[in-house]
Scaffold this motif. Structure first.
Motif, short mmCIF file in Angstrom:
data_model
loop_
_atom_site.label_atom_id
_atom_site.label_comp_id
_atom_site.label_asym_id
_atom_site.label_seq_id
_atom_site.Cartn_x
_atom_site.Cartn_y
_atom_site.Cartn_z
N LYS A 432 0.84 -1.19 0.00
CA LYS A 432 0.00 0.00 0.00
C LYS A 432 0.87 1.24 0.00
CE LYS A 432 -3.96 2.14 0.15
NZ LYS A 432 -4.87 2.13 -1.03
N LEU A 433 0.67 2.10 -1.00
CA LEU A 433 1.49 3.29 -1.16
C LEU A 433 0.56 4.49 -1.30
CD1 LEU A 433 4.58 3.53 -1.16
CD2 LEU A 433 4.51 3.63 -3.65
N VAL A 434 0.49 5.05 -2.48
CA VAL A 434 -0.41 6.17 -2.79
C VAL A 434 -0.95 5.95 -4.20
CG1 VAL A 434 0.74 7.85 -1.29
CG2 VAL A 434 1.55 7.55 -3.65
N PRO A 435 -2.12 6.49 -4.54
CA PRO A 435 -2.57 6.41 -5.93
C PRO A 435 -1.52 7.04 -6.85
CG PRO A 435 -4.33 7.20 -4.51
CD PRO A 435 -3.09 7.19 -3.68
N SER A 436 -1.36 6.45 -8.04
CA SER A 436 -0.29 6.91 -8.92
C SER A 436 -0.63 6.66 -10.37
CB SER A 436 1.02 6.19 -8.57
OG SER A 436 2.06 6.62 -9.43
N ILE A 437 -0.13 7.55 -11.24
CA ILE A 437 -0.14 7.31 -12.68
C ILE A 437 1.29 7.28 -13.21
CG2 ILE A 437 -2.43 8.30 -12.96
CD1 ILE A 437 -1.11 10.78 -14.21
N SER A 438 2.26 7.34 -12.32
CA SER A 438 3.68 7.26 -12.68
C SER A 438 4.08 5.80 -12.95
CB SER A 438 4.53 7.84 -11.55
OG SER A 438 5.91 7.70 -11.78
N THR A 439 5.22 5.62 -13.55
CA THR A 439 5.81 4.30 -13.76
C THR A 439 6.97 4.12 -12.79
OG1 THR A 439 5.21 4.28 -16.10
CG2 THR A 439 6.96 2.78 -15.41
N PRO A 440 7.00 3.05 -12.00
CA PRO A 440 8.15 2.81 -11.11
C PRO A 440 9.37 2.41 -11.93
CG PRO A 440 6.71 0.91 -11.08
CD PRO A 440 6.02 1.95 -11.93
N ILE A 441 10.53 2.48 -11.32
CA ILE A 441 11.76 2.06 -12.01
C ILE A 441 12.60 1.17 -11.10
CG2 ILE A 441 11.79 4.13 -13.47
CD1 ILE A 441 14.15 5.17 -11.75
N PHE A 442 13.20 0.14 -11.69
CA PHE A 442 14.21 -0.65 -11.02
C PHE A 442 15.56 0.04 -11.20
CE2 PHE A 442 10.98 -3.90 -11.90
CZ PHE A 442 10.92 -4.56 -10.67
N THR A 443 16.49 -0.24 -10.28
CA THR A 443 17.83 0.31 -10.39
C THR A 443 18.85 -0.78 -10.06
OG1 THR A 443 18.28 1.00 -8.09
CG2 THR A 443 16.88 2.44 -9.42
N GLU A 444 20.11 -0.45 -10.24
CA GLU A 444 21.17 -1.32 -9.78
C GLU A 444 21.07 -1.47 -8.26
OE1 GLU A 444 25.00 -0.04 -11.18
OE2 GLU A 444 24.24 0.40 -13.19
N GLY A 445 21.68 -2.52 -7.75
CA GLY A 445 21.64 -2.75 -6.31
C GLY A 445 20.33 -3.30 -5.81
N ASP A 446 19.52 -3.89 -6.70
CA ASP A 446 18.22 -4.46 -6.31
C ASP A 446 17.35 -3.43 -5.61
OD1 ASP A 446 18.88 -6.96 -7.36
OD2 ASP A 446 19.81 -7.61 -5.49
N ARG A 447 17.27 -2.25 -6.20
CA ARG A 447 16.43 -1.21 -5.62
C ARG A 447 15.33 -0.79 -6.60
NH1 ARG A 447 20.49 2.09 -1.50
NH2 ARG A 447 20.95 0.17 -0.34
N LEU A 448 14.33 -0.12 -6.04
CA LEU A 448 13.18 0.29 -6.83
C LEU A 448 12.71 1.65 -6.33
CD1 LEU A 448 10.22 -1.74 -8.12
CD2 LEU A 448 9.71 0.20 -6.63
N ILE A 449 12.31 2.51 -7.28
CA ILE A 449 11.81 3.84 -6.96
C ILE A 449 10.38 3.94 -7.47
CG2 ILE A 449 12.13 6.32 -7.30
CD1 ILE A 449 15.12 5.66 -7.85
#
Length: 524
Positions: A432-449
């Protein structure tokens, strides 16, 4: 204007920044170079040391690359004022910052980094890093929502060999029935001057905006783009291959395809708007259309040779994995069932691999589903040592992280039209986060934004090895089982609304917001 623009107006109450941020009087669009000392550099030829690092929306032809480096935090490093602009929706209104899709592109030119970003103040800017100096700005006739595409044209004069393609709304002084609506333009990376402007013709669609990001094909310098008039175009991307039409220097159209059918007009009226950015796999491009269809276009014949009917609006761009499968997000609009994510295997008798439904949720006038796109971790998992994941953000306020390849045993779900049952993917994380129309992104280091209407969040993905697989285990390419855990590392701007998609470079996160600013965030 599409319903998403209506939603933005409802969410923001039609307000912008303070009235002191006045909009410059509209005139013929032109480049503004604030510092003449830059002109010598600007006019130098585009040599091989010019690297197009992130040259298009979601980074590459498959729309699944987001930058490099490991972000360690979301502490504010710099805030750059993008400003406010006027756009028309039942009158004149002011929007601030940048919204969907709004992702910056990134170029390294002679060891200097530059961001290219369009904004709601009607301007496309070339911004030097790390000091955020504006090298030039080019003024459009309306707000800019789309992400730019950059490519090389080796046949052009030296100062024009790096080309930027940027779309906008139709123009505050134009109407959908205006004779000419030049909402797609080519700009020189070096000089910031116009190379050509493309009129988007009137069709059965009620829009002539250009929200999608063009795709440079490289094949004889061709470019594919889909416009909000519901048409797909193959253009000659060479600067020299322009012609004078309707009083404009316009690109040569090599082919065009219609991204809707007569039945779609009867079902949806003029809402045939294509806002997505096409993706490429081998000799095909694929595009999701507002008509409720996914199209495959053969680059050899430049004709549609495959389609899949979903029956509802699809704003998100198709994303392609390492096997050529498509991940398409679905809005809840004309369909009786849920929105969500479809994984498709194109050109197969039964193309649906699985469907992930998301909950209905009223956000402004949206009813549910997904407006952004899917993220894949393929670029950051080249050897397949980690499980192959997808991630997406939905209007229901959840971040979904699941397996690209595994399905839930003995379970099916109804498709968006409630006409068939399909497998559903294994999704160990519903956060559970917030409503969104953005696209998340993966990154190096097994991280996600992930970002949305209430901040931007940084997560660590923990892959816990297991001695034996269970029904909820995620498998890597070698068949080794893992348990996936999600840890929130940082959050920034819980009071800020983000619609745009971020990039990461050398550990720094760049993202535009609806409060009027472009943010640079990093570890403390």
């Amino acid at each position: 204007m599409k319903r998403r623009q209506i939603n933005r107006f409802l969410l923001w109450g039609g307000t912008g920044l303070a009235a002191s941020l006045t909009l410059r009087q509209w005139s013929d669009a032109q480049a503004v170079v604030p510092d003449n000392s830059e002109l010598t550099t600007l006019m130098m030829p585009a040599k091989s040391e010019t690297e197009l690092l992130i040259s298009t929306f979601l980074g590459n032809d498959q729309r699944c690359y987001y930058g490099q480096g490991v972000p360690t935090g979301l502490t504010l490093q710099h805030r750059f004022l993008l400003g406010t602009g006027v756009t028309n929706f039942q009158g004149s209104h002011r929007w601030s910052g940048a919204g969907w899709t709004g992702q910056p592109t990134l170029v390294r030119d002679r060891e200097v980094l530059y961001l290219i970003i369009g904004a709601f103040n009607h301007e496309l800017r070339k911004i030097r890093l790390p000091d955020f100096s504006v090298i030039w700005s080019y003024r459009f006739e309306d707000i800019l929502k789309a992400t730019a595409t950059l490519y090389r044209d080796p046949t052009a004069p030296p100062e024009d060999q790096i080309v930027i393609l940027q779309g906008s709304r139709l123009g505050v002084h134009r109407s959908p029935t205006s004779p000419v609506v030049p909402s797609l333009r080519a700009i020189s990376f070096r000089t910031g001057k116009s190379l050509w402007q493309m009129n988007i013709p009137l069709t059965a669609s009620y829009s002539r905006d250009h929200d999608g990001t063009p795709l440079y094909l490289g094949d004889r310098h061709a470019v594919f783009t889909a416009a909000e008039n519901g048409m797909g175009y193959v253009l000659d991307g060479r600067v020299a291959a322009t012609r004078q039409v309707q009083g404009l220097t316009q690109p040569t159209i090599l082919a065009q395809v219609q991204l809707y059918q007569r039945d779609d007009v009867a079902r949806q009226g003029g809402n045939l708007v294509t806002e997505s950015s096409a993706a490429r796999w081998q000799d095909h491009v694929y595009v999701t259309a507002g008509s409720g269809r996914v199209y495959g276009i053969d680059l050899k014949t430049r004709q549609i040779d495959w389609e899949y009917f979903v029956g509802t609006d699809m704003d998100g761009s198709p994303v392609i994995d390492r096997q050529g499968n498509l991940y398409c997000t679905v809005e809840k609009e004309y369909n009786a069932g849920f929105g969500g994510v479809l994984k498709l295997r194109p050109h197969q008798p039964q193309p649906v691999v699985w469907f992930l439904p998301t909950a209905n949720a009223r956000v402004a006038s949206w009813l549910g589903g997904i407006i952004g796109s899917v993220a894949l971790n393929d670029a950051y998992n080249p050897g397949g040592d980690r499980p192959r994941l997808f991630a997406t953000l939905a209007l229901d306020g959840y971040l979904y992280i699941g397996s690209q390849t595994q399905i839930v045993a003995n379970k099916t779900v109804a498709d968006p039209r409630l006409e068939a049952q399909y497998p559903t993917p294994l999704v160990p994380i519903r956060h559970k986060l917030v409503p969104s129309i953005s696209t998340p992104i993966f990154t190096e280091g097994d991280r996600l934004i992930a970002a949305g209407y209430g901040g931007i969040y940084l997560f660590q993905l923990h892959f816990r090895p297991q001695s034996a697989a269970t029904s909820t285990s995620l498998l890597n390419d070698h068949g080794e089982p893992f348990q996936l855990e999600l840890e929130q590392l940082a959050v920034f701007g819980r009071h800020i609304s983000f619609e745009a998609t971020p990039i990461v470079w050398e550990g720094k996160v760049y993202i535009a917001a609806r409060d009027g600013y472009l943010y640079c965030l990093a570890g403390a």
